[in-house]
Design a protein around this motif. Structure first.
Motif, PDB file in Angstrom:
ATOM      1  N   MET A   1      38.444  53.034  43.127  1.00 47.26           N
ATOM      2  CA  MET A   1      38.504  51.900  42.194  1.00 47.26           C
ATOM      3  C   MET A   1      39.800  51.947  41.383  1.00 47.26           C
ATOM      4  N   ILE A   2      40.350  50.779  41.100  1.00 47.85           N
ATOM      5  CA  ILE A   2      41.508  50.638  40.224  1.00 47.85           C
ATOM      6  C   ILE A   2      41.035  50.015  38.914  1.00 47.85           C
ATOM      7  N   VAL A   3      41.368  50.637  37.801  1.00 45.55           N
ATOM      8  CA  VAL A   3      41.040  50.096  36.482  1.00 45.55           C
ATOM      9  C   VAL A   3      42.298  49.475  35.883  1.00 45.55           C
ATOM     10  N   VAL A   4      42.155  48.245  35.405  1.00 45.36           N
ATOM     11  CA  VAL A   4      43.237  47.577  34.682  1.00 45.36           C
ATOM     12  C   VAL A   4      42.811  47.466  33.225  1.00 45.36           C
ATOM     13  N   ALA A   5      43.653  47.947  32.319  1.00 45.72           N
ATOM     14  CA  ALA A   5      43.319  47.965  30.897  1.00 45.72           C
ATOM     15  C   ALA A   5      44.341  47.151  30.114  1.00 45.72           C
ATOM     16  N   GLY A   6      43.831  46.321  29.197  1.00 49.40           N
ATOM     17  CA  GLY A   6      44.728  45.515  28.377  1.00 49.40           C
ATOM     18  C   GLY A   6      44.086  44.207  27.973  1.00 49.40           C
ATOM     19  N   GLU A   7      44.907  43.324  27.434  1.00 46.23           N
ATOM     20  CA  GLU A   7      44.368  42.118  26.808  1.00 46.23           C
ATOM     21  C   GLU A   7      43.929  41.046  27.809  1.00 46.23           C
ATOM     22  N   ALA A   8      42.956  40.263  27.347  1.00 42.39           N
ATOM     23  CA  ALA A   8      42.562  39.018  28.000  1.00 42.39           C
ATOM     24  C   ALA A   8      42.704  37.922  26.954  1.00 42.39           C
ATOM     25  N   LEU A   9      43.351  36.841  27.294  1.00 40.14           N
ATOM     26  CA  LEU A   9      43.596  35.775  26.327  1.00 40.14           C
ATOM     27  C   LEU A   9      43.567  34.422  27.028  1.00 40.14           C
ATOM     28  N   ILE A  10      43.768  33.391  26.259  1.00 39.96           N
ATOM     29  CA  ILE A  10      43.836  32.039  26.810  1.00 39.96           C
ATOM     30  C   ILE A  10      45.258  31.514  26.668  1.00 39.96           C
ATOM     31  N   ASP A  11      45.866  31.163  27.813  1.00 38.24           N
ATOM     32  CA  ASP A  11      47.149  30.468  27.810  1.00 38.24           C
ATOM     33  C   ASP A  11      46.900  28.976  27.588  1.00 38.24           C
TER      34      ASP A  11
ATOM     35  N   PRO B   1      47.349  41.973  31.801  1.00 42.06           N
ATOM     36  CA  PRO B   1      46.375  42.846  32.460  1.00 42.06           C
ATOM     37  C   PRO B   1      45.215  42.066  33.076  1.00 42.06           C
ATOM     38  N   TYR B   2      44.738  41.030  32.381  1.00 39.83           N
ATOM     39  CA  TYR B   2      43.653  40.207  32.921  1.00 39.83           C
ATOM     40  C   TYR B   2      44.073  39.603  34.261  1.00 39.83           C
ATOM     41  N   ASN B   3      45.262  39.013  34.301  1.00 42.11           N
ATOM     42  CA  ASN B   3      45.750  38.417  35.546  1.00 42.11           C
ATOM     43  C   ASN B   3      45.869  39.461  36.654  1.00 42.11           C
ATOM     44  N   THR B   4      46.328  40.653  36.285  1.00 40.51           N
ATOM     45  CA  THR B   4      46.460  41.725  37.272  1.00 40.51           C
ATOM     46  C   THR B   4      45.099  42.099  37.856  1.00 40.51           C
ATOM     47  N   ALA B   5      44.089  42.194  36.988  1.00 44.00           N
ATOM     48  CA  ALA B   5      42.744  42.542  37.462  1.00 44.00           C
ATOM     49  C   ALA B   5      42.198  41.476  38.396  1.00 44.00           C
ATOM     50  N   VAL B   6      42.345  40.207  38.020  1.00 40.50           N
ATOM     51  CA  VAL B   6      41.852  39.128  38.872  1.00 40.50           C
ATOM     52  C   VAL B   6      42.594  39.122  40.211  1.00 40.50           C
ATOM     53  N   ALA B   7      43.909  39.339  40.164  1.00 41.43           N
ATOM     54  CA  ALA B   7      44.688  39.365  41.407  1.00 41.43           C
ATOM     55  C   ALA B   7      44.235  40.496  42.317  1.00 41.43           C
ATOM     56  N   LEU B   8      43.978  41.673  41.751  1.00 41.94           N
ATOM     57  CA  LEU B   8      43.483  42.789  42.557  1.00 41.94           C
ATOM     58  C   LEU B   8      42.137  42.451  43.190  1.00 41.94           C
ATOM     59  N   GLY B   9      41.254  41.855  42.391  1.00 45.55           N
ATOM     60  CA  GLY B   9      39.952  41.477  42.923  1.00 45.55           C
ATOM     61  C   GLY B   9      40.072  40.479  44.058  1.00 45.55           C
ATOM     62  N   ARG B  10      40.944  39.496  43.904  1.00 50.45           N
ATOM     63  CA  ARG B  10      41.121  38.487  44.951  1.00 50.45           C
ATOM     64  C   ARG B  10      41.730  39.079  46.218  1.00 50.45           C
ATOM     65  N   LEU B  11      42.563  40.103  46.051  1.00 48.43           N
ATOM     66  CA  LEU B  11      43.162  40.752  47.221  1.00 48.43           C
ATOM     67  C   LEU B  11      42.174  41.673  47.935  1.00 48.43           C
TER      68      LEU B  11
ATOM     69  N   ALA C   1      49.989  25.825  39.361  1.00 48.12           N
ATOM     70  CA  ALA C   1      50.054  25.862  37.905  1.00 48.12           C
ATOM     71  C   ALA C   1      49.198  26.990  37.339  1.00 48.12           C
ATOM     72  N   GLY C   2      49.730  27.641  36.297  1.00 49.66           N
ATOM     73  CA  GLY C   2      48.997  28.686  35.616  1.00 49.66           C
ATOM     74  C   GLY C   2      48.906  29.949  36.441  1.00 49.66           C
ATOM     75  N   ALA C   3      48.212  30.940  35.882  1.00 49.61           N
ATOM     76  CA  ALA C   3      48.063  32.226  36.569  1.00 49.61           C
ATOM     77  C   ALA C   3      46.920  32.123  37.571  1.00 49.61           C
ATOM     78  N   GLU C   4      47.241  31.698  38.778  1.00 45.84           N
ATOM     79  CA  GLU C   4      46.252  31.573  39.853  1.00 45.84           C
ATOM     80  C   GLU C   4      46.718  32.421  41.029  1.00 45.84           C
ATOM     81  N   PRO C   5      46.452  33.730  40.993  1.00 48.14           N
ATOM     82  CA  PRO C   5      46.940  34.613  42.050  1.00 48.14           C
ATOM     83  C   PRO C   5      46.245  34.339  43.375  1.00 48.14           C
ATOM     84  N   PRO C   6      46.851  34.801  44.458  1.00 44.62           N
ATOM     85  CA  PRO C   6      46.323  34.477  45.788  1.00 44.62           C
ATOM     86  C   PRO C   6      45.142  35.349  46.189  1.00 44.62           C
ATOM     87  N   PHE C   7      44.384  34.814  47.154  1.00 45.81           N
ATOM     88  CA  PHE C   7      43.399  35.612  47.861  1.00 45.81           C
ATOM     89  C   PHE C   7      44.081  36.297  49.037  1.00 45.81           C
TER      90      PHE C   7
END
Length: 332
Positions: free
Chosen positions: A1-11, A46-56, A320-326
């Motif tokens: 497992m990879i843990v991503v630590a840091g903020e989650a916010l609203i752009d 960090p939030y975007n990184t976690a979502v991107a990892l999950g999608r990959l 548009a926005g932080a929408e990382p790929p699958f």
């Protein structure tokens, strides 16, 4: 497992606007027209990184503190939809941090932050992470804004000390850093505990504190600083150059650059975060989530890893926005 630590916010991202009409005399458009609507998007490096990892497809957990307000619920929902484990997420009734984006004509984004008294700043050091954790990724505002910054720093040092592979993306936001020199010193103090340092060329210039701008002088300043940073601890440094690609630097003078993928850029929000995720995902595919394994990677390995990251970032920039790929969008 990879843990991503840091903020989650609203752009808060400005909606696309039609070109303003010319002035009555046929000259340049006059100011004072309607303002663009601000569209809320899930975000935070960090939030975007976690979502991107999950999608990959990487098993991923997010470690943070998220508000219980409506935005916070949306953030947690986005993690779950991306297949990210939320068991390490702390909750609080303080509001969610907001970041107002300013999109330039070339698609690059600047931000103004509303972070006083928000939930993510009150992150507390959690108990030891699960034994299955192989890598920890940190960065951005979470390592700046106290008191949470000290807790994230302690997490980095503790997990590195027990042999977890650590990745850092400083993702500098100068407007949030009251003392640049003090922050630069703090950054250097993290390097013995960092296995992979990833940063943009612009951030590297800022951290080098050389006063040089883009161009040959700036590139020389970055290379000089990178040598010093490598000597302090990281097994590799990956520099991003926007649309011009990525470079990996390794101890002993190793260097490899791959070009960027050509794409119609909508905006660059989340592109660097996608690179973070893609690097970790592909390193894992090479069974290289350790300092020794990174040191053993050859030119062909790094070429594959960097090309994968470039493709992933290009997909993010195309929408548009932080929408990382699958995974299927990058592997195709």
């Amino acid at each position: 497992m990879i843990v991503v630590a840091g903020e989650a916010l609203i752009d808060l991202v400005p909606s696309p606007q039609p070109a303003p009409p010319p002035s009555p005399d046929g000259g340049s458009p006059t100011p004072g027209g309607p303002l663009p609507a601000l569209l809320p998007r899930r975000g935070g490096g960090p939030y975007n990184t976690a979502v991107a990892l999950g999608r990959l497809g990487s098993p991923t957990a997010f470690c943070s503190r998220i508000s219980t307000d409506a935005f916070g619920e949306a953030l947690v929902g986005g993690l779950r939809a991306g297949g990210v484990d939320t068991s390490l997420v702390q909750r609080g009734d303080e509001p969610t941090t907001l970041a107002v984006a300013d999109i330039s004509p070339d698609g690059s984004a600047g931000y103004g932050f509303y972070a006083d008294g928000t939930a993510d700043r009150l992150f507390a050091l959690p108990p030891a992470l699960p034994a299955a954790v192989r890598a920890l990724s940190l960065g951005t505002c979470s390592l700046v804004l106290e008191p949470g910054a000290s807790a994230y720093e302690s997490l980095l040092r503790r997990e590195a000390g027990r042999g977890v592979f650590t990745a850092l993306d400083p993702n500098i936001r100068p407007g949030l850093i009251p003392g640049p020199d003090a922050y630069r010193a703090r950054f250097r103090s993290w390097l013995p505990d960092v296995a992979l340092l990833k940063l943009s060329e612009e951030d590297a210039l800022w951290l080098a504190g050389s006063g040089e701008g883009p161009g040959a002088g700036g590139r020389d300043a970055v290379r000089t600083a990178a040598k010093e940073w490598l000597a302090a601890g990281p097994a590799a440094i990956v520099l991003t150059h926007g649309g011009d690609g990525l470079t990996v630097l390794t101890p002993g003078g190793g260097e490899l650059t791959v070009p960027g993928e050509r794409v119609t850029v909508v905006d660059t929000i989340g592109a660097g975060d996608t690179v973070n995720a893609a690097l970790l995902h592909r390193l894992d595919a090479h069974d290289a989530l350790s300092r020794a394994a990174v040191a053993a990677l050859g030119t062909e390995d790094w070429h594959d890893i960097l090309r994968f990251a470039a493709r992933a970032a290009a997909v993010t920039c195309s929408r548009a926005g932080a929408e990382p790929p699958f995974a299927a969008e990058v592997d195709a």
